[in-house]
Design an enzyme around this catalytic site. Structure first.
Site, PDB file in Angstrom:
ATOM      1  N   LYS A 176       0.924  -1.242   0.009  1.00 45.51           N
ATOM      2  CA  LYS A 176      -0.002   0.120  -0.015  1.00 45.51           C
ATOM      3  C   LYS A 176       0.627   1.069   0.074  1.00 45.51           C
ATOM      4  O   LYS A 176       1.999   1.294   0.011  1.00 45.51           O
ATOM      5  CB  LYS A 176      -0.965  -0.111   1.033  1.00 45.51           C
ATOM      6  CG  LYS A 176      -2.014  -1.205   1.193  1.00 45.51           C
ATOM      7  CD  LYS A 176      -3.005  -1.097   0.032  1.00 45.51           C
ATOM      8  CE  LYS A 176      -3.567  -2.507  -0.419  1.00 45.51           C
ATOM      9  NZ  LYS A 176      -4.684  -2.922   0.525  1.00 45.51           N
TER      10      LYS A 176
HETATM   11  C1  PLP Z   1      -5.712  -3.910   1.133  1.00 52.36           C
HETATM   12  C2  PLP Z   1      -7.137  -3.736   0.936  1.00 52.36           C
HETATM   13  C3  PLP Z   1      -7.882  -3.973   1.923  1.00 52.36           C
HETATM   14  C4  PLP Z   1      -7.605  -4.744   3.231  1.00 52.36           C
HETATM   15  O1  PLP Z   1      -6.525  -4.459   3.956  1.00 52.36           O
HETATM   16  P1  PLP Z   1      -5.796  -5.510   4.842  1.00 52.36           P
HETATM   17  O2  PLP Z   1      -4.493  -4.499   5.454  1.00 52.36           O
HETATM   18  O3  PLP Z   1      -4.683  -6.273   3.600  1.00 52.36           O
HETATM   19  O4  PLP Z   1      -6.374  -6.097   5.541  1.00 52.36           O
HETATM   20  C5  PLP Z   1      -9.420  -3.682   2.013  1.00 52.36           C
HETATM   21  N1  PLP Z   1      -9.804  -3.057   0.931  1.00 52.36           N
HETATM   22  C6  PLP Z   1      -9.141  -2.757  -0.144  1.00 52.36           C
HETATM   23  C7  PLP Z   1      -9.625  -2.445  -1.461  1.00 52.36           C
HETATM   24  C8  PLP Z   1      -7.709  -3.218  -0.310  1.00 52.36           C
HETATM   25  O5  PLP Z   1      -7.080  -3.122  -1.448  1.00 52.36           O
END
Ligand code: PLP
Length: 369
Positions: free
Chosen positions: A185
């Protein structure tokens, strides 16, 4: 298997992360108490222009807590786009509520506001727009609908730290905004999440729920079933360090997006992702294009070809209704169209113009093969 030379994503870590993590280790506060947690929360709230920011152990638990804080539960319905990462929808299912899918708009790739009213029933409690691949969902239209039908808004901003809608950061435009700090991210803590809100009441509810439901006034008194969804001080140390470089990350991602667009605009078969405009500014989380099959050239063929050149790529998410636990009779043609054709290209701050030129030259080479 051949070694990937250009991965799809890679975190940018440096001395700052190292310094803060060592400091957290030396303090011996390595669990969910310690100076970096409030520091990270305060700085995040300041950066994004939210009154409160609350750390969580990941982005999925952030979404789950946000829904619980609003009282969403069995019998309720929550509207979400059919095209998103599965965690958005799973978080709704965890509460016992039902995710109700809406197709995306071919122009924006986001939740299509025009299709929302048809999906609203007496059970609908909330709308969960997702700012997919770093592009902002059309929040003005969504907010109007939420107001008209008395619904709450939970923004899934897991992929869009820094994206702006009408001059404001996404994640601060609804009742609650949820972010992820997974390794790929825009800001990472390894695993981690954050919830932003301007409501003190919601903030207090979330604090209670994420810490076993333990009363803040009376230690080891639990009046509700809570969760352990806390972030550690070590993760918060990484997060605080990442925040010091947030605007640099965004500038680099903007450049990468520009380089990709300039090089791929002339390539036939390639459809570029939504452009920025006066209202929406995306952050190029993972630069994603559509590939139109033809002349024996396919998306799968392109991905295989890139792999032989040491370039990693990914298909776009599947529409949620194609999974066994979310099967619907209804089809979502635009989501299916984007999903079938979408290909995600390497996107991370440390990529150079040379890297992007190599990647785009290889795409052109495949098309002209
Ligand atoms: C990465 C992601 C999540 C979840 O995040 P995690 O930290 O992996 O639990 C939720 N929604 C979207 C659209 C994502 O890309």
């Amino acid at each position: 298997m051949m070694k990937v030379r250009i991965p799809i994503s890679q975190p940018s870590l440096s001395q700052v992360e190292m310094k803060y993590v060592v400091s957290a280790l030396k303090s011996s506060w390595i669990s969910s108490t310690g100076e970096f947690i409030p520091k990270f929360e305060t700085k995040f709230a300041e950066t994004f222009g939210a009154r409160y920011a609350i750390t969580t152990n990941n982005g999925t638990s952030a979404l789950h807590l946000a829904l619980l804080a609003l009282g969403v539960g069995p019998g309720d319905e929550v509207i979400i786009p059919a095209l998103t990462f599965v965690a958005s929808s799973n978080s709704i299912l965890y509460t016992g509520a039902k995710p109700v899918f809406v197709d995306v708009d071919p122009k924006t790739w986001m939740l299509d506001p025009q299709q929302i009213p048809n999906k609203i029933t007496s059970r609908t409690r909330a709308i969960m727009p997702v700012h997919l691949y770093g592009y902002p969902a059309p929040m003005d239209q969504i907010r109007k609908l939420a107001k008209k039908f008395h619904l709450n808004i939970i923004e899934d901003a897991a992929e869009a730290h820094g994206a702006k809608y009408n001059g404001k950061y996404v994640g601060t435009l609804g009742d609650l905004g949820c972010f992820s700090f997974y390794g790929n991210k825009i800001i990472t803590t390894g695993e981690g999440g954050m919830i932003t809100t301007n409501s003190k009441k919601l903030r207090n509810k979330i604090m209670l729920l994420k810490n076993h439901g333990m009363s803040p006034q009376k230690k080891y008194w639990h009046s509700i079933v809570g969760y352990n969804y806390r972030m550690t001080n070590l993760q918060a140390a990484v997060g605080l360090a990442q925040l010091t470089k947030f605007h640099t990350f965004l500038k680099k991602r903007e450049k990468i997006g520009t380089w990709y667009r300039q090089a791929l605009r002339q390539v036939s078969c390639i459809i570029l992702p939504p452009e920025n405009n006066d209202i929406t500014i995306g952050v190029n989380w993972l630069f994603t294009v559509l590939f139109k099959d033809g002349n024996g050239k396919t998306r799968t063929g392109l991905m295989r070809f890139l792999q032989t050149k040491g370039i990693d790529s990914r298909p776009v998410f599947y529409p949620l209704n194609q999974f066994p636990m979310y099967k619907t009779k209804e089809q979502f043609p635009v989501s299916a169209y984007i999903s079938q054709r979408g290909i995600t290209l390497p996107t991370y701050p440390d990529l150079s113009l040379r890297d992007i030129s190599f990647i785009t030259n290889m795409i052109a080479a495949y098309v002209n093969l």
